[in-house]
Design a protein around this motif. Structure first.
Motif, PDB file in Angstrom:
ATOM      1  N   UNK A   1      34.314  29.785  44.624  1.00 57.47           N
ATOM      2  CA  UNK A   1      33.260  30.198  45.553  1.00 57.47           C
ATOM      3  C   UNK A   1      33.918  30.690  46.829  1.00 57.47           C
ATOM      4  N   UNK A   2      33.586  31.912  47.215  1.00 59.56           N
ATOM      5  CA  UNK A   2      34.146  32.499  48.428  1.00 59.56           C
ATOM      6  C   UNK A   2      33.038  32.568  49.471  1.00 59.56           C
ATOM      7  N   UNK A   3      33.197  31.792  50.514  1.00 54.70           N
ATOM      8  CA  UNK A   3      32.226  31.738  51.613  1.00 54.70           C
ATOM      9  C   UNK A   3      32.631  32.768  52.661  1.00 54.70           C
ATOM     10  N   UNK A   4      31.686  33.621  53.028  1.00 56.23           N
ATOM     11  CA  UNK A   4      31.992  34.720  53.939  1.00 56.23           C
ATOM     12  C   UNK A   4      32.376  35.973  53.179  1.00 56.23           C
ATOM     13  N   UNK A   5      31.800  36.123  51.973  1.00 55.41           N
ATOM     14  CA  UNK A   5      32.221  37.182  51.054  1.00 55.41           C
ATOM     15  C   UNK A   5      31.680  38.562  51.402  1.00 55.41           C
ATOM     16  N   UNK A   6      30.845  38.672  52.439  1.00 52.93           N
ATOM     17  CA  UNK A   6      30.181  39.929  52.724  1.00 52.93           C
ATOM     18  C   UNK A   6      31.064  40.997  53.337  1.00 52.93           C
ATOM     19  N   UNK A   7      32.128  40.597  54.015  1.00 49.72           N
ATOM     20  CA  UNK A   7      32.948  41.593  54.723  1.00 49.72           C
ATOM     21  C   UNK A   7      34.301  40.996  55.072  1.00 49.72           C
ATOM     22  N   UNK A   8      35.172  41.846  55.615  1.00 49.80           N
ATOM     23  CA  UNK A   8      36.451  41.391  56.156  1.00 49.80           C
ATOM     24  C   UNK A   8      37.313  40.657  55.147  1.00 49.80           C
ATOM     25  N   UNK A   9      37.865  39.546  55.579  1.00 53.30           N
ATOM     26  CA  UNK A   9      38.767  38.775  54.729  1.00 53.30           C
ATOM     27  C   UNK A   9      38.056  38.266  53.484  1.00 53.30           C
ATOM     28  N   UNK A  10      36.804  37.863  53.623  1.00 58.03           N
ATOM     29  CA  UNK A  10      36.067  37.382  52.460  1.00 58.03           C
ATOM     30  C   UNK A  10      35.922  38.449  51.397  1.00 58.03           C
ATOM     31  N   UNK A  11      35.661  39.684  51.808  1.00 52.75           N
ATOM     32  CA  UNK A  11      35.553  40.786  50.856  1.00 52.75           C
ATOM     33  C   UNK A  11      36.890  41.029  50.158  1.00 52.75           C
ATOM     34  N   UNK A  12      37.991  40.902  50.893  1.00 55.58           N
ATOM     35  CA  UNK A  12      39.318  41.046  50.283  1.00 55.58           C
ATOM     36  C   UNK A  12      39.568  39.927  49.272  1.00 55.58           C
ATOM     37  N   UNK A  13      39.091  38.733  49.573  1.00 54.20           N
ATOM     38  CA  UNK A  13      39.212  37.616  48.628  1.00 54.20           C
ATOM     39  C   UNK A  13      38.433  37.900  47.347  1.00 54.20           C
ATOM     40  N   UNK A  14      37.223  38.453  47.492  1.00 51.93           N
ATOM     41  CA  UNK A  14      36.421  38.811  46.324  1.00 51.93           C
ATOM     42  C   UNK A  14      37.197  39.782  45.444  1.00 51.93           C
ATOM     43  N   UNK A  15      37.734  40.833  46.026  1.00 52.62           N
ATOM     44  CA  UNK A  15      38.519  41.829  45.293  1.00 52.62           C
ATOM     45  C   UNK A  15      39.679  41.184  44.550  1.00 52.62           C
ATOM     46  N   UNK A  16      40.443  40.391  45.292  1.00 50.33           N
ATOM     47  CA  UNK A  16      41.663  39.827  44.725  1.00 50.33           C
ATOM     48  C   UNK A  16      41.358  38.869  43.575  1.00 50.33           C
ATOM     49  N   UNK A  17      40.498  37.889  43.811  1.00 51.03           N
ATOM     50  CA  UNK A  17      40.280  36.855  42.801  1.00 51.03           C
ATOM     51  C   UNK A  17      39.507  37.387  41.598  1.00 51.03           C
ATOM     52  N   UNK A  18      38.624  38.357  41.804  1.00 49.35           N
ATOM     53  CA  UNK A  18      38.002  39.018  40.657  1.00 49.35           C
ATOM     54  C   UNK A  18      39.072  39.735  39.830  1.00 49.35           C
ATOM     55  N   UNK A  19      39.992  40.399  40.513  1.00 49.55           N
ATOM     56  CA  UNK A  19      41.063  41.099  39.816  1.00 49.55           C
ATOM     57  C   UNK A  19      41.991  40.176  39.045  1.00 49.55           C
ATOM     58  N   UNK A  20      42.051  38.919  39.477  1.00 49.48           N
ATOM     59  CA  UNK A  20      42.893  37.934  38.795  1.00 49.48           C
ATOM     60  C   UNK A  20      42.166  37.234  37.654  1.00 49.48           C
ATOM     61  N   UNK A  21      40.907  37.610  37.427  1.00 49.48           N
ATOM     62  CA  UNK A  21      40.171  37.066  36.293  1.00 49.48           C
ATOM     63  C   UNK A  21      39.396  35.798  36.546  1.00 49.48           C
ATOM     64  N   UNK A  22      39.262  35.400  37.797  1.00 49.65           N
ATOM     65  CA  UNK A  22      38.481  34.207  38.113  1.00 49.65           C
ATOM     66  C   UNK A  22      36.986  34.518  38.074  1.00 49.65           C
ATOM     67  N   UNK A  23      36.187  33.481  37.832  1.00 48.41           N
ATOM     68  CA  UNK A  23      34.738  33.610  37.954  1.00 48.41           C
ATOM     69  C   UNK A  23      34.389  33.431  39.427  1.00 48.41           C
ATOM     70  N   UNK A  24      34.171  34.534  40.120  1.00 49.73           N
ATOM     71  CA  UNK A  24      33.949  34.506  41.563  1.00 49.73           C
ATOM     72  C   UNK A  24      32.456  34.364  41.868  1.00 49.73           C
ATOM     73  N   UNK A  25      32.154  33.416  42.739  1.00 50.63           N
ATOM     74  CA  UNK A  25      30.800  33.239  43.261  1.00 50.63           C
ATOM     75  C   UNK A  25      30.851  33.662  44.724  1.00 50.63           C
ATOM     76  N   UNK A  26      30.137  34.723  45.047  1.00 49.65           N
ATOM     77  CA  UNK A  26      30.214  35.323  46.387  1.00 49.65           C
ATOM     78  C   UNK A  26      29.072  34.799  47.247  1.00 49.65           C
ATOM     79  N   UNK A  27      29.429  34.166  48.356  1.00 49.87           N
ATOM     80  CA  UNK A  27      28.445  33.555  49.247  1.00 49.87           C
ATOM     81  C   UNK A  27      28.555  34.205  50.618  1.00 49.87           C
ATOM     82  N   UNK A  28      27.437  34.673  51.137  1.00 48.11           N
ATOM     83  CA  UNK A  28      27.427  35.333  52.443  1.00 48.11           C
ATOM     84  C   UNK A  28      26.018  35.304  52.997  1.00 48.11           C
ATOM     85  N   UNK A  29      25.927  35.458  54.306  1.00 47.76           N
ATOM     86  CA  UNK A  29      24.607  35.558  54.916  1.00 47.76           C
ATOM     87  C   UNK A  29      23.845  36.741  54.328  1.00 47.76           C
ATOM     88  N   UNK A  30      24.570  37.840  54.119  1.00 46.47           N
ATOM     89  CA  UNK A  30      23.962  39.035  53.544  1.00 46.47           C
ATOM     90  C   UNK A  30      24.921  39.638  52.514  1.00 46.47           C
TER      91      UNK A  30
END
Length: 210
Positions: A4-33
């Motif tokens: 679970x990536x908290x703050x996934x909407x932009x900035x560092x959180x968005x980079x985390x989404x990209x990276x961990x999805x690319x590594x094959x993890x089941x990413x749960x994206x959490x953000x205000x928007x």
């Protein structure tokens, strides 16, 4: 593994989404928007809208996570009306303590905690309020029962992983690092349970600070 990536909407959180999805993890994206990050939809990820300054929303979001989800928080709010840096993390930490998902990697910043002494006066004036909020979040986490690691990156820049970022502890460092490289180093930290209860900082000596 569920991450679970908290703050996934932009900035560092968005980079985390990209990276961990690319590594094959089941990413749960959490953000205000979550809609701020179109890749959440492009990747067909599970997303949860959550205002972390609302205790009930945080508790409900944590309750939706699969058992033993690993959590990464990049939440921050520079000059926001209601800063999430401390109160949002306090709510998150408290909720995770009541769940099965007791692994949290908290991303803060150089200048937090004992690294405050190494900041310039100008940096303290510009970023001081946010860094104090993040320091409170670190302290709340350190006194929790979670299996935690804290990572304090240097100045963040756009860019791909460089594979040249350096993790360190208890020394003075300055500089910059790409958001994607912070994500790669975060993965490295999550692979080693010896990092529980540890604080690291990261910088890439080959990335110009300005």
């Amino acid at each position: 593994m569920n991450i679970a990536i908290w703050g996934a909407g932009s900035g560092l959180g968005a980079a985390m989404v990209d990276y961990f999805h690319g590594q094959g993890f089941n990413v749960i994206a959490i953000a205000r928007n979550p809609s701020k990050n179109p890749k959440i939809t492009d990747y067909n990820l599970t997303s949860i809208a959550c205002d972390a300054t609302d205790k009930t929303q945080v508790e409900n979001t944590v309750a939706m996570l699969p058992d033993n989800t690993v959590n990464i928080s990049t939440m921050g709010s520079f000059h926001a009306d209601i800063p999430v840096d401390y109160i949002g993390h306090r709510y998150l930490i408290d909720a995770l303590e009541q769940s099965s998902s007791n692994r949290l990697l908290l991303i803060t910043s150089l200048g937090c905690g004992d690294s405050w002494q190494f900041l310039s006066d100008r940096a303290k004036q510009v970023f001081g309020s946010a860094l104090r909020e993040k320091t409170l979040a670190e302290a709340w986490l350190q006194s929790s029962g979670l299996d935690y690691t804290i990572l304090r990156p240097a100045g963040l820049k756009d860019g791909a992983p460089t594979h040249q970022g350096q993790l360190s502890q208890n020394i003075e460092v300055h500089g910059a690092i790409t958001r994607s490289e912070v994500a790669r180093l975060s993965h490295q930290l999550l692979l080693n349970n010896d990092n529980f209860g540890q604080i690291f900082q990261c910088v890439d000596p080959n990335v110009a600070a300005y």
